[in-house]
Design a protein around this motif. Structure first.
Motif, PDB file in Angstrom:
ATOM      1  N   UNK A 102      44.505  23.313 -29.452  1.00  0.00           N
ATOM      2  CA  UNK A 102      45.635  23.175 -28.530  1.00  0.00           C
ATOM      3  C   UNK A 102      45.305  22.308 -27.315  1.00  0.00           C
ATOM      4  N   UNK A 103      44.189  22.547 -26.577  1.00  0.00           N
ATOM      5  CA  UNK A 103      43.910  21.714 -25.397  1.00  0.00           C
ATOM      6  C   UNK A 103      43.734  20.232 -25.724  1.00  0.00           C
ATOM      7  N   UNK A 104      43.184  19.920 -26.896  1.00  0.00           N
ATOM      8  CA  UNK A 104      43.019  18.518 -27.274  1.00  0.00           C
ATOM      9  C   UNK A 104      44.376  17.854 -27.494  1.00  0.00           C
ATOM     10  N   UNK A 105      45.285  18.576 -28.110  1.00  0.00           N
ATOM     11  CA  UNK A 105      46.627  18.051 -28.339  1.00  0.00           C
ATOM     12  C   UNK A 105      47.336  17.828 -27.004  1.00  0.00           C
ATOM     13  N   UNK A 106      47.216  18.794 -26.096  1.00  0.00           N
ATOM     14  CA  UNK A 106      47.856  18.672 -24.779  1.00  0.00           C
ATOM     15  C   UNK A 106      47.261  17.502 -24.004  1.00  0.00           C
ATOM     16  N   UNK A 107      45.930  17.347 -24.041  1.00  0.00           N
ATOM     17  CA  UNK A 107      45.296  16.217 -23.358  1.00  0.00           C
ATOM     18  C   UNK A 107      45.808  14.884 -23.894  1.00  0.00           C
ATOM     19  N   UNK A 108      45.978  14.791 -25.196  1.00  0.00           N
ATOM     20  CA  UNK A 108      46.476  13.559 -25.804  1.00  0.00           C
ATOM     21  C   UNK A 108      47.906  13.256 -25.338  1.00  0.00           C
ATOM     22  N   UNK A 109      48.748  14.289 -25.305  1.00  0.00           N
ATOM     23  CA  UNK A 109      50.126  14.107 -24.837  1.00  0.00           C
ATOM     24  C   UNK A 109      50.164  13.730 -23.354  1.00  0.00           C
ATOM     25  N   UNK A 110      49.317  14.374 -22.549  1.00  0.00           N
ATOM     26  CA  UNK A 110      49.273  14.064 -21.121  1.00  0.00           C
ATOM     27  C   UNK A 110      48.792  12.641 -20.877  1.00  0.00           C
ATOM     28  N   UNK A 111      47.863  12.179 -21.688  1.00  0.00           N
ATOM     29  CA  UNK A 111      47.368  10.810 -21.570  1.00  0.00           C
ATOM     30  C   UNK A 111      48.460   9.802 -21.923  1.00  0.00           C
ATOM     31  N   UNK A 112      49.342  10.176 -22.842  1.00  0.00           N
ATOM     32  CA  UNK A 112      50.472   9.303 -23.168  1.00  0.00           C
ATOM     33  C   UNK A 112      51.472   9.255 -22.010  1.00  0.00           C
ATOM     34  N   UNK A 113      51.672  10.389 -21.348  1.00  0.00           N
ATOM     35  CA  UNK A 113      52.611  10.441 -20.224  1.00  0.00           C
ATOM     36  C   UNK A 113      52.054   9.763 -18.970  1.00  0.00           C
ATOM     37  N   UNK A 114      50.758   9.953 -18.748  1.00  0.00           N
ATOM     38  CA  UNK A 114      50.117   9.428 -17.550  1.00  0.00           C
ATOM     39  C   UNK A 114      48.794   8.776 -17.954  1.00  0.00           C
TER      40      UNK A 114
END
Length: 160
Positions: free
Chosen positions: A122-134
């Motif tokens: 889960x944290x890896x997926x969230x980090x990837x999404x956050x990197x796409x946003x910012x």
């Protein structure tokens, strides 16, 4: 805020985390030796030892929320912390059920086997999404790398 400034705010939290986890580990080891004959106390101590981790993740979450005002970014940061808290409560509940005799060992193991991969990924997926946003978002791997580099610089300074 650029990535370097964000790293400068997050690295001290990680430093505190390392110190607290070392102290917590020593205390847990001592308590586990003391309560070796009573597995109920040992199991509870092991789960309660995760409380400092939750506190430091809360501090990191508060720091991450200062970096970006975009609603989706903030929502993902909060969701990541909520999932961590949910995982902690679930783990505490499973251990409590096991120690009170309401769940057998096989049930506990299956719950761990089924629940561990999503809670780790889960944290890896969230980090990837956050990197796409910012694009300036600091992922956990970037933070770990910055911590290693800081420790290396400090050790190189000691050797000189």
């Amino acid at each position: 805020m650029d990535r370097e400034a964000r790293l400068q705010k997050l690295v001290p939290i990680e430093k505190t985390y390392r110190r607290m986890m070392f102290t917590s580990s020593v205390l847990i080891f001592g308590a586990a030796l003391y309560f070796l004959m009573n597995p109920i106390y040992s199991g509870v101590i092991a789960v309660v030892s995760l409380v400092p981790t939750v506190f430091l993740e809360w501090r990191k979450t508060r720091t991450y929320l200062q970096f970006n005002d975009e609603p989706m970014y903030r929502r993902l940061i909060r969701l990541n912390f909520s999932m961590l808290c949910f995982t902690f409560v679930l783990l505490f509940g499973l251990v409590a059920l096991f120690l009170t005799g309401h769940m057998n060992r096989d049930g506990l193991m299956w719950a761990m086997v089924i629940g561990a991969p999503p809670s780790v990924l889960w944290p890896f997926w969230v980090d990837r999404k956050l990197l796409q946003l910012d694009p300036e978002h600091v992922t956990s791997s970037m933070l770990a790398k910055a911590n290693r580099e800081q420790l290396k610089r400090r050790l190189d300074g000691i050797n000189d």
